[in-house]
Design a protein around this motif. Sequence first.
Motif, PDB file in Angstrom:
ATOM      1  N   GLN A  11     -15.581   1.798  -0.414  1.00 50.96           N
ATOM      2  CA  GLN A  11     -14.130   1.579  -0.458  1.00 50.96           C
ATOM      3  C   GLN A  11     -13.592   1.847  -1.875  1.00 50.96           C
ATOM      4  O   GLN A  11     -12.546   1.349  -2.264  1.00 50.96           O
ATOM      5  CB  GLN A  11     -13.794   0.160   0.003  1.00 50.96           C
ATOM      6  CG  GLN A  11     -13.749   0.011   1.523  1.00 50.96           C
ATOM      7  CD  GLN A  11     -15.081   0.274   2.196  1.00 50.96           C
ATOM      8  OE1 GLN A  11     -16.072  -0.412   1.914  1.00 50.96           O
ATOM      9  NE2 GLN A  11     -15.136   1.270   3.066  1.00 50.96           N
ATOM     10  N   TYR A  16       0.839  -1.216   0.000  1.00 56.62           N
ATOM     11  CA  TYR A  16       0.000   0.000   0.000  1.00 56.62           C
ATOM     12  C   TYR A  16       0.876   1.270   0.000  1.00 56.62           C
ATOM     13  O   TYR A  16       0.791   2.070  -0.942  1.00 56.62           O
ATOM     14  CB  TYR A  16      -0.968  -0.143   1.167  1.00 56.62           C
ATOM     15  CG  TYR A  16      -1.767   1.029   1.647  1.00 56.62           C
ATOM     16  CD1 TYR A  16      -2.208   2.036   0.798  1.00 56.62           C
ATOM     17  CD2 TYR A  16      -2.143   1.099   2.999  1.00 56.62           C
ATOM     18  CE1 TYR A  16      -2.964   3.092   1.292  1.00 56.62           C
ATOM     19  CE2 TYR A  16      -2.903   2.147   3.493  1.00 56.62           C
ATOM     20  CZ  TYR A  16      -3.303   3.145   2.641  1.00 56.62           C
ATOM     21  OH  TYR A  16      -4.048   4.188   3.121  1.00 56.62           O
ATOM     22  N   ASN A  58      -7.693  -9.581  10.085  1.00 59.04           N
ATOM     23  CA  ASN A  58      -7.140  -8.306   9.642  1.00 59.04           C
ATOM     24  C   ASN A  58      -7.028  -7.418  10.875  1.00 59.04           C
ATOM     25  O   ASN A  58      -7.982  -6.768  11.284  1.00 59.04           O
ATOM     26  CB  ASN A  58      -8.040  -7.684   8.570  1.00 59.04           C
ATOM     27  CG  ASN A  58      -7.399  -6.465   7.923  1.00 59.04           C
ATOM     28  OD1 ASN A  58      -6.532  -5.822   8.508  1.00 59.04           O
ATOM     29  ND2 ASN A  58      -7.834  -6.145   6.718  1.00 59.04           N
ATOM     30  N   ARG A 108     -15.416 -11.098   4.993  1.00 58.70           N
ATOM     31  CA  ARG A 108     -14.301 -11.856   4.443  1.00 58.70           C
ATOM     32  C   ARG A 108     -14.662 -13.323   4.400  1.00 58.70           C
ATOM     33  O   ARG A 108     -15.327 -13.826   5.287  1.00 58.70           O
ATOM     34  CB  ARG A 108     -13.096 -11.653   5.360  1.00 58.70           C
ATOM     35  CG  ARG A 108     -11.775 -11.953   4.714  1.00 58.70           C
ATOM     36  CD  ARG A 108     -10.636 -11.619   5.654  1.00 58.70           C
ATOM     37  NE  ARG A 108     -10.804 -10.359   6.309  1.00 58.70           N
ATOM     38  CZ  ARG A 108     -10.820 -10.213   7.639  1.00 58.70           C
ATOM     39  NH1 ARG A 108     -10.651 -11.248   8.423  1.00 58.70           N
ATOM     40  NH2 ARG A 108     -10.988  -9.022   8.159  1.00 58.70           N
ATOM     41  N   LYS A 114     -12.153 -15.594   3.901  1.00 55.83           N
ATOM     42  CA  LYS A 114     -10.859 -16.282   3.925  1.00 55.83           C
ATOM     43  C   LYS A 114     -10.447 -16.415   5.382  1.00 55.83           C
ATOM     44  O   LYS A 114     -10.860 -15.604   6.222  1.00 55.83           O
ATOM     45  CB  LYS A 114      -9.803 -15.548   3.091  1.00 55.83           C
ATOM     46  CG  LYS A 114      -9.636 -14.073   3.375  1.00 55.83           C
ATOM     47  CD  LYS A 114      -8.681 -13.421   2.359  1.00 55.83           C
ATOM     48  CE  LYS A 114      -8.764 -11.902   2.420  1.00 55.83           C
ATOM     49  NZ  LYS A 114      -8.028 -11.221   1.371  1.00 55.83           N
ATOM     50  N   MET A 168      -4.832  -4.799  -2.690  1.00 53.66           N
ATOM     51  CA  MET A 168      -4.218  -6.073  -2.293  1.00 53.66           C
ATOM     52  C   MET A 168      -2.902  -6.233  -3.039  1.00 53.66           C
ATOM     53  O   MET A 168      -2.776  -5.773  -4.192  1.00 53.66           O
ATOM     54  CB  MET A 168      -5.165  -7.236  -2.586  1.00 53.66           C
ATOM     55  CG  MET A 168      -5.710  -7.266  -3.993  1.00 53.66           C
ATOM     56  SD  MET A 168      -7.349  -8.020  -4.085  1.00 53.66           S
ATOM     57  CE  MET A 168      -8.432  -6.781  -3.377  1.00 53.66           C
ATOM     58  N   ALA A 169      -1.947  -6.892  -2.381  1.00 51.65           N
ATOM     59  CA  ALA A 169      -0.626  -7.034  -2.991  1.00 51.65           C
ATOM     60  C   ALA A 169      -0.688  -7.885  -4.260  1.00 51.65           C
ATOM     61  O   ALA A 169       0.191  -7.815  -5.110  1.00 51.65           O
ATOM     62  CB  ALA A 169       0.343  -7.644  -1.990  1.00 51.65           C
ATOM     63  N   GLU A 170      -1.742  -8.669  -4.401  1.00 51.19           N
ATOM     64  CA  GLU A 170      -1.913  -9.486  -5.613  1.00 51.19           C
ATOM     65  C   GLU A 170      -2.246  -8.630  -6.820  1.00 51.19           C
ATOM     66  O   GLU A 170      -2.153  -9.095  -7.953  1.00 51.19           O
ATOM     67  CB  GLU A 170      -3.040 -10.508  -5.404  1.00 51.19           C
ATOM     68  CG  GLU A 170      -2.696 -11.681  -4.500  1.00 51.19           C
ATOM     69  CD  GLU A 170      -2.809 -11.365  -3.017  1.00 51.19           C
ATOM     70  OE1 GLU A 170      -3.099 -10.201  -2.683  1.00 51.19           O
ATOM     71  OE2 GLU A 170      -2.611 -12.277  -2.197  1.00 51.19           O
ATOM     72  N   VAL A 226      -8.894   3.554   0.246  1.00 52.73           N
ATOM     73  CA  VAL A 226      -8.124   2.683  -0.637  1.00 52.73           C
ATOM     74  C   VAL A 226      -8.348   1.233  -0.212  1.00 52.73           C
ATOM     75  O   VAL A 226      -8.109   0.876   0.932  1.00 52.73           O
ATOM     76  CB  VAL A 226      -6.608   2.980  -0.553  1.00 52.73           C
ATOM     77  CG1 VAL A 226      -5.866   2.287  -1.691  1.00 52.73           C
ATOM     78  CG2 VAL A 226      -6.331   4.465  -0.575  1.00 52.73           C
ATOM     79  N   PHE A 227      -8.844   0.452  -1.144  1.00 53.08           N
ATOM     80  CA  PHE A 227      -9.068  -0.971  -0.881  1.00 53.08           C
ATOM     81  C   PHE A 227      -8.235  -1.721  -1.918  1.00 53.08           C
ATOM     82  O   PHE A 227      -8.578  -1.752  -3.098  1.00 53.08           O
ATOM     83  CB  PHE A 227     -10.563  -1.259  -0.993  1.00 53.08           C
ATOM     84  CG  PHE A 227     -10.946  -2.707  -1.178  1.00 53.08           C
ATOM     85  CD1 PHE A 227     -10.279  -3.739  -0.508  1.00 53.08           C
ATOM     86  CD2 PHE A 227     -12.005  -3.043  -2.017  1.00 53.08           C
ATOM     87  CE1 PHE A 227     -10.651  -5.074  -0.687  1.00 53.08           C
ATOM     88  CE2 PHE A 227     -12.387  -4.377  -2.198  1.00 53.08           C
ATOM     89  CZ  PHE A 227     -11.700  -5.393  -1.537  1.00 53.08           C
ATOM     90  N   GLY A 243      -6.704   2.968   4.241  1.00 49.31           N
ATOM     91  CA  GLY A 243      -6.979   1.665   3.630  1.00 49.31           C
ATOM     92  C   GLY A 243      -6.293   0.548   4.375  1.00 49.31           C
ATOM     93  O   GLY A 243      -5.721   0.760   5.442  1.00 49.31           O
ATOM     94  N   SER A 288       0.463   2.647  -3.816  1.00 48.80           N
ATOM     95  CA  SER A 288      -0.908   3.119  -4.052  1.00 48.80           C
ATOM     96  C   SER A 288      -1.126   4.572  -3.635  1.00 48.80           C
ATOM     97  O   SER A 288      -1.948   4.826  -2.767  1.00 48.80           O
ATOM     98  CB  SER A 288      -1.892   2.203  -3.309  1.00 48.80           C
ATOM     99  OG  SER A 288      -1.824   0.899  -3.753  1.00 48.80           O
ATOM    100  N   LYS A 322      -2.185  -8.478   8.419  1.00 46.68           N
ATOM    101  CA  LYS A 322      -2.929  -9.688   8.098  1.00 46.68           C
ATOM    102  C   LYS A 322      -2.321 -10.896   8.803  1.00 46.68           C
ATOM    103  O   LYS A 322      -1.110 -11.084   8.794  1.00 46.68           O
ATOM    104  CB  LYS A 322      -2.935  -9.927   6.579  1.00 46.68           C
ATOM    105  CG  LYS A 322      -3.171  -8.671   5.724  1.00 46.68           C
ATOM    106  CD  LYS A 322      -4.515  -8.044   5.971  1.00 46.68           C
ATOM    107  CE  LYS A 322      -4.863  -6.840   5.108  1.00 46.68           C
ATOM    108  NZ  LYS A 322      -3.933  -5.783   4.874  1.00 46.68           N
ATOM    109  N   ALA A 373      -7.689  -1.948   5.783  1.00 43.13           N
ATOM    110  CA  ALA A 373      -8.741  -2.605   6.570  1.00 43.13           C
ATOM    111  C   ALA A 373      -9.955  -1.697   6.499  1.00 43.13           C
ATOM    112  O   ALA A 373      -9.837  -0.513   6.136  1.00 43.13           O
ATOM    113  CB  ALA A 373      -8.292  -2.787   8.023  1.00 43.13           C
ATOM    114  N   ASP A 381     -12.569 -11.615  -0.355  1.00 46.34           N
ATOM    115  CA  ASP A 381     -13.318 -10.520   0.265  1.00 46.34           C
ATOM    116  C   ASP A 381     -14.782 -10.612  -0.130  1.00 46.34           C
ATOM    117  O   ASP A 381     -15.112 -10.936  -1.275  1.00 46.34           O
ATOM    118  CB  ASP A 381     -12.749  -9.167  -0.196  1.00 46.34           C
ATOM    119  CG  ASP A 381     -11.358  -8.934   0.357  1.00 46.34           C
ATOM    120  OD1 ASP A 381     -11.166  -9.138   1.562  1.00 46.34           O
ATOM    121  OD2 ASP A 381     -10.454  -8.580  -0.423  1.00 46.34           O
TER     122      ASP A 381
END
Length: 542
Positions: free
Chosen positions: A354, A237, A435, A429, A431, A333-335, A330-331, A307, A241, A440, A309, A414
């Motif tokens: 978000q 982030y 958080n 969530r 998963k 993800m590192a992916e 900001v929502f 962002g 971002s 995480k 969380a 999510d």
Amino acid sequence: MLNGCPSWPKEFKEFYRKEGCWKGETFGGILRERAKGYGNRIAITSGEKNLSYAQLDKRVDQLATGFQTLGIKKEDRVVVQLPNITEFFEVCFALFRLGALPVFALPTHRSSEVNYFCEFAEAVAYIIPDKHSGFDYRSLGREAQLQVPNLQHVIVVGESEEFIGLSNLYMDPIKDEPNISPSDIAFLQLSGGSTGLSKLIPRTHDDYIYSLRVSDEICNIDQHSVYLAVLPVAHNYPLSSPGVLGTLYAGGRVVLSPAPSPDEAFSLIEKEQVTITALVPPLALIWLEAIKSRHYDFSTLKVIQVGGAKFSAEVARRIKPAFGCDLQQVFGMAEGLVNYTRLNDPEEIIINTQGRPMSPYDEIRVVDEDDQDVEPGAVGQLLTRGPYTIRGYYKAEEHNTKAFTSDGFYRTGDLVSLNSSGYLVVEGRDKDQINRGGEKIAAEEVENHLLAHDAVHDAAIVAMPDPFLGERSCAFVISRHQNVTANELKNFLKERGLATFKIPDRVEFVNAFPYTPLGKVSKKKLRQIIAEKLTSSKLTHL
Ligand code: J2J
């Protein structure tokens, strides 16, 4: 291309190039260009130290030569665990120039995580500060060197003791630069993880730089921007971002805060004329409290991003009046996928959603358990694919078949709803992750550590609500004998070298777990049990 990194199918690559998303830039090349274009402008401020683009470029070349002298070469992996200091940038860009891959560990990681990263990524080197925030990282260096045979070098910023001092590696550039392709992997980022250990996320120069360019546009980052980095810059982030790399991409100035507390950050905002910064929700709460009793000139500050969380609407509403600047949610993800509220969005959108995907090429679906699209506006699981969202984790073939659909959508885990204007609200969530205020925790990873204790028969970790962090972690434990205590278990985890934020905040001893009809431990029920217990204990305290 590095082995073990799934990539986009050919037709997608061609499409993203044709559409101008992937422009063929590399990190090493960008820095060279900025140094040509902006030479004497300050790139990074850290305390009294100011590093211009030209100086940064030169130091990066010198360090790349030093790394080469150690034998570090293209595609080698290097675990980098550095806090917010200028050397973080010198190290990363030097590795980028060589085509070697930083693996971004966070400053809070300890031997359990670090050894795993070094081993799994088959790292040749591990780069650390001497001490930071009262912790001596050289102890991690020693452990890694003992435990991980493939690790050849431990490199230390500061007092290096028996290790290699980074300061000795700045050498006059003599060697040839390897050829780096924009489609090469630039680094391995960490996933928050849900099953077992963190997965490693391979990001290419092309895809990541695209995400910086679009983030810069959306967040109005240009050469006049001053970005204050308060969160650890290795995290995706604040890294991207638009973060520190987005700021450097635009030719702006990065100001590094040694800590996120108002004491350090507020005076930096005033002194350095900061225009934008990024927070996680608990930090936003601390800043909101602190601003009430302090007087600083925040007139240059245009945007506070929040962002990592879920940010509650009630708190979100307080940002603008308190700081006199815009809030941006900001929502991400590192992916890959990152959603932003836009700076000129109506107040109610900024407070209650978000954001929406940053790129018109981001594809998102909200689906039910059978991967069927839900009714518009209903809650479902978020799937995504696009020009900067990975198609698979590094060396995780089996896991990838579950984490991605057969047509390449990433299962974010999510639960969201999508409104008619395309904005997302994070509703929960799906998963097995906690958080903890943006940090995480993969439940299974901590459960496995607990199961290694003699007295633990079984363990299940779930999130419990917390007014400050949003969530904390609660471990339900079935013990083999009565006399083991919560503190013993927590100390045990600490001794195993687990990062402190992953140590359960609470341990509940039980005789049995609730099960789902399919015979799995019902984490939903466990979450209810602990939430009810917390509510009723609050009531009895009234
Ligand atoms: C609710 N949940 C959120 C938000 C992330 C930008 C911003 C954040 C990250 C990040 C990032 C959330 N509200 N605003 O990489 O570039 C949760 C979701 C998500 C997971 C990703 C970026 N913002 N989350 O937090 O890889 O569950 O990235 O899937 O650490 O954090 O975590 P991470």
